[in-house]
Design a protein around this motif. Structure first.
Motif, PDB file in Angstrom:
ATOM      1  N   GLN A  55       0.809  -1.219   0.000  1.00  0.00           N
ATOM      2  CA  GLN A  55       0.000   0.000   0.000  1.00  0.00           C
ATOM      3  C   GLN A  55       0.847   1.276   0.000  1.00  0.00           C
ATOM      4  O   GLN A  55       0.376   2.342  -0.425  1.00  0.00           O
ATOM      5  N   ASN A  56       2.091   1.188   0.438  1.00  0.00           N
ATOM      6  CA  ASN A  56       2.952   2.377   0.462  1.00  0.00           C
ATOM      7  C   ASN A  56       3.267   2.896  -0.934  1.00  0.00           C
ATOM      8  O   ASN A  56       3.624   4.068  -1.094  1.00  0.00           O
ATOM      9  N   PHE A  59       0.588   5.535  -1.114  1.00  0.00           N
ATOM     10  CA  PHE A  59       0.736   6.707  -0.253  1.00  0.00           C
ATOM     11  C   PHE A  59       1.993   7.519  -0.574  1.00  0.00           C
ATOM     12  O   PHE A  59       2.019   8.732  -0.372  1.00  0.00           O
ATOM     13  N   ASP A  60       3.025   6.847  -1.100  1.00  0.00           N
ATOM     14  CA  ASP A  60       4.277   7.541  -1.432  1.00  0.00           C
ATOM     15  C   ASP A  60       4.268   8.174  -2.821  1.00  0.00           C
ATOM     16  O   ASP A  60       5.184   8.909  -3.177  1.00  0.00           O
ATOM     17  N   ASN A  78      -5.940   3.270   9.898  1.00  0.00           N
ATOM     18  CA  ASN A  78      -4.540   3.558   9.555  1.00  0.00           C
ATOM     19  C   ASN A  78      -4.395   4.029   8.112  1.00  0.00           C
ATOM     20  O   ASN A  78      -3.573   4.914   7.818  1.00  0.00           O
ATOM     21  N   GLN A  79      -5.202   3.477   7.225  1.00  0.00           N
ATOM     22  CA  GLN A  79      -5.128   3.881   5.818  1.00  0.00           C
ATOM     23  C   GLN A  79      -5.686   5.283   5.611  1.00  0.00           C
ATOM     24  O   GLN A  79      -5.162   6.058   4.794  1.00  0.00           O
ATOM     25  N   LYS A  82      -2.946   7.697   6.860  1.00  0.00           N
ATOM     26  CA  LYS A  82      -1.862   7.800   5.874  1.00  0.00           C
ATOM     27  C   LYS A  82      -2.288   8.657   4.678  1.00  0.00           C
ATOM     28  O   LYS A  82      -1.502   9.450   4.153  1.00  0.00           O
ATOM     29  N   ASN A  85      -2.369  12.356   5.752  1.00  0.00           N
ATOM     30  CA  ASN A  85      -0.993  12.859   5.934  1.00  0.00           C
ATOM     31  C   ASN A  85      -0.255  13.019   4.616  1.00  0.00           C
ATOM     32  O   ASN A  85       0.708  13.789   4.530  1.00  0.00           O
ATOM     33  N   ASN A  86      -0.719  12.293   3.583  1.00  0.00           N
ATOM     34  CA  ASN A  86      -0.088  12.401   2.267  1.00  0.00           C
ATOM     35  C   ASN A  86      -0.949  13.208   1.286  1.00  0.00           C
ATOM     36  O   ASN A  86      -0.763  13.122   0.073  1.00  0.00           O
TER      37      ASN A  86
END
Length: 327
Positions: A55-56, A59-60, A78-79, A82, A85-86
């Motif tokens: 999943q990163n 988000f990245d 949590n998702q 993230k 925050n992104n």
């Protein structure tokens, strides 16, 4: 503004995929899936998409501006954090989270990042029949409402839901009917008394309540009874009765009717009207692209809805009436 989306979870996420891909100016770029068999199938079906179990990678990726979260309920919080925050907009299957403390964190973070839009996929709001019910409801004359979410698919309880310690039938099922009543009435309940049992499932791997009944006190002296029934021998159904001074509106297995006096009028509006469900997501996409478009469900409505659900589960735990305190 073009929407570059990513989807986490391709069970119900397939519906998200279809709604996004069929919207002008939006494309799904990345699909995240944990099931190895599904990954193999997805790579064959969508050779031009990035298919990953990480999943990163979503988000990245700074180009992704929308994340559609259709993972298991216990991963949602949590998702969401993230994604916020992104700086990514969010579609999330209900529920947003599984604890009131998590909801407060989401609420605080969204207040700090007001440009981030979030949307819960509460599909009954675009159902043709329930839109008709809303138009026909004179809230000043309503005195009692019954609404039953009847699951009709028992086997689903014994899969991942049985393994998630905080899983709640209120959050996983009853939430739809709570939202429907709030939307139809335009009111939030003041208090709730709820009770549940696991009579049907106590000897299975699903140890939580598999039936929950809630009694709400609404403004305007309206009582509302809502149930989440996961174990009835019944088809999957959203049953509702709205009783007012002048008429009664009913959706049942025998059809949808308006009753006035002794006259029963069959209603023509469609149910379950699944083709319309994509309109909810596409309205949210409209609101991302155009700030003048109002989403069909606001952030406040979503936070309030989750607050109500947590009050229901607290009432069951404490075995008493709970006055609902909104964030």
């Amino acid at each position: 503004m073009n929407i570059k989306a990513a989807i986490i979870g391709m069970g119900i996420g397939q519906k998200h995929f279809d709604a996004i891909e069929n919207y002008k100016g939006a494309k799904v770029e990345i699909i995240c899936e944990k099931d190895k068999k599904k990954i193999s199938q997805l790579k064959k079906k969508h050779p031009n998409k990035v298919i990953t179990d990480d999943q990163n990678k979503i988000f990245d990726n700074k180009e992704i501006n929308l994340v559609s979260i259709a993972s298991y309920d216990n991963f949602h919080f949590n998702q969401i954090i993230k994604a916020i925050n992104n700086n990514k907009h969010i579609i999330v299957e209900k529920p947003m989270c599984m604890k009131f403390s998590e909801l407060k964190k989401i609420h605080t973070l969204l207040n700090k990042k007001k440009k981030i839009k979030i949307f819960s996929n509460l599909v009954l709001r675009v159902n043709s029949l329930f839109k008709d019910f809303k138009k026909k409801t004179n809230i000043d004359k309503v005195f009692y409402i019954e609404a039953d979410y009847i699951w009709g698919r028992k086997k689903k309880l014994f899969e991942w839901r049985s393994k998630v310690s905080d899983y709640s039938l209120t959050l996983g099922a009853g939430i739809h009917m709570i939202d429907l009543i709030i939307w139809i009435t335009g009111l939030n309940p003041q208090s709730v008394y709820a009770a549940g049992n696991n009579k049907v499932t106590k000897n299975t791997n699903f140890k939580k309540d598999s039936l929950i009944t809630m009694i709400f006190e609404f403004p305007k002296n309206i009582l509302v009874k809502i149930s989440a029934n996961a174990v009835a021998d019944y088809n999957h159904f959203h049953e509702i009765k709205i009783f007012s001074k002048d008429n009664t509106l009913i959706n049942s297995n025998y059809g949808a009717y308006e009753i006035k006096g002794n006259k029963h009028k069959k209603l023509d509006a469609k149910y379950p009207d699944k083709k319309n469900r994509k309109k909810l997501i596409q309205n949210f996409l409209d609101s991302i692209k155009n700030k003048n478009v109002k989403p069909l469900i606001s952030v406040k409505e979503q936070i309030d809805l989750m607050t109500i659900c947590f009050a229901v589960d607290r009432s069951i735990k404490l075995k008493k009436k709970i006055n609902i305190k909104y964030l």
